[in-house]
Design an enzyme around this catalytic site. Structure first.
Site: not given
Ligand SMILES: *Cc1c(COP(=O)(O)O)cnc(C)c1O
Length: 381
Positions: A51, A104, A176, A201
């Site tokens: 962890r 998001y 982000d 992504k």
């Molecule tokens: C998918 C996404 C998230 C969240 O991520 P997870 O891996 O699904 O927890 C946060 N910000 C953006 C822009 C996203 O596309």
């Protein structure tokens, strides 16, 4: 692996020297929870419990830091686990955060349904309007949260301007960078304090793993984040770390193709009789074009558009494509299509994030572009 090396070199080599024990060229999946100590507290290589740290995860963290031009990377089990650790680390009860009014959905839900119960206040604003941001900042504001491009409307926020504004008020700027990826946009160099990723992504890139990350340069911030990463425990396992790292190696070449394919799709959509509005930051008449051109080296693989004929027509397009798979998520090699109003943003009805029913979002993959154009053309006819 220094910043004198190019992006693709860092993607393939940063954190990924040959394995010390075997010479394996690819970082092994260290599928272990614990490590033998040579005498009490005598750690070989600093590993104690997975962890806290694991060698496969370390390789990923160093690679992500190098890609973002940061000094410290931290990997998490999901984008939302990364966000949770960041916010818990830098905010407390009574503090305030400015968030985008088209954040998001999961980020909005985290603030609205979880963190607000713990006394954290937030104000959603349109980040494209700096006066709105300035007006929302209070003495208790600890964090300005930025997403650019946004989801699903692909709005653009000016990272350097937001960093200036946040720092004037002793707040941090978190960006982000999931949609742009470090290949197209480098928020730390533009003044951001923290970069946030859903590596699920584009960084992972193959729709086969869920993951998240934070990247920072400041040493004190890195220490408090590392403490929270371990204390909260939302870490990725060795195999998930390895999958994200494998994806990261090809991020540059994939992004080039995502961008090129998206531009061809935009060419089809603009002026198509079945399409009203095309949302893509690379369109010269789009509101974010100038800022996007200034801070990005490409416009990305996400394209949204509104369909003439309203929601029924939009749903029809989503159900008629064959190569564009109907599904949520984005950023993988395969093209996806979705109806935000009924899918990713269905729970946003009645909130600032609500979207119109005629909207369709595409995650343009890296298939042969003529096939993608043809698929969308027949779906729109
Ligand atoms: C998918 C996404 C998230 C969240 O991520 P997870 O891996 O699904 O927890 C946060 N910000 C953006 C822009 C996203 O596309």
């Amino acid at each position: 692996m220094g910043s004198r090396h190019g992006f693709e070199t860092r993607a393939i080599h940063a954190g990924q020297g040959p394995d010390a024990a075997t010479g394996a060229v690819v970082v092994p999946i260290y599928q272990t929870s614990t490590y033998k100590q040579d005498g009490v507290g005598g750690l070989r290589g600093g590993y104690e419990y997975s962890r806290s740290a694991n060698p496969t995860r370390t390789a990923l963290e160093q690679c992500l830091a190098a890609l973002e031009g940061g000094r410290h990377g931290l990997a998490f089990a999901s984008g939302l686990a990364a966000e949770t650790a960041l916010i818990q680390a830098v905010c407390g009860p009574g503090d305030h955060v400015v968030i985008p009014n088209d954040a998001y959905g999961g980020t909005f839900r985290l603030f609205a349904r979880v963190l607000e119960r713990w006394g954290l206040n937030f104000t959603p604003v349109w980040l494209g309007d700096l006066d709105q941001v300035r007006a929302a900042i209070r003495p208790q504001t600890r964090l300005v949260w930025c997403e650019t491009p946004t989801n699903p409307l692909l709005g653009i926020a000016d990272i350097a301007a937001l960093a200036g504004l946040a720092h004037e008020h002793d707040a941090l700027l978190a960006v982000d960078n999931t949609f742009a990826t470090p290949y197209l946009q480098q928020p730390l160099a533009l003044g951001a304090d923290v970069v946030v990723h859903s590596t699920t992504k584009y960084v992972g890139g193959h729709s086969d793993v869920v993951g998240g990350a934070l990247v920072v340069s400041d040493q004190a911030l890195a220490e408090v984040l590392t403490f929270h990463q371990n204390a909260l425990g939302g870490v990725p396992g060795p195999f998930d770390s390895w999958l994200v790292l494998r994806g990261a190696k090809t991020l540059g070449v994939r992004m080039d193709r995502h961008c090129a394919n998206a531009e061809r799709i935009v060419d089809l959509l603009v002026g198509h009789p079945g399409v009203d509005l095309v949302l893509y930051p690379g369109l010269p008449d789009s509101p974010g074009y100038e800022v996007a051109t200034k801070q990005m080296s490409g416009y990305g693989g996400m394209v949204s558009f509104t369909v003439r004929g309203g929601e029924p027509a939009a749903l029809r397009v989503c159900e008629r494509t064959e190569l564009f798979t109907l599904g949520e998520s984005l950023g993988g090699v395969e093209s996806l299509i979705e109806h935000p109003g009924r899918m990713t943003h269905a729970s946003a009805a009645g909130s600032p994030l609500e979207v119109s029913g005629d909207l369709v979002r595409l995650s343009v993959g890296i298939e042969t572009v003529d096939d993608l154009v043809e698929d969308l053309r027949q779906a729109l006819d």
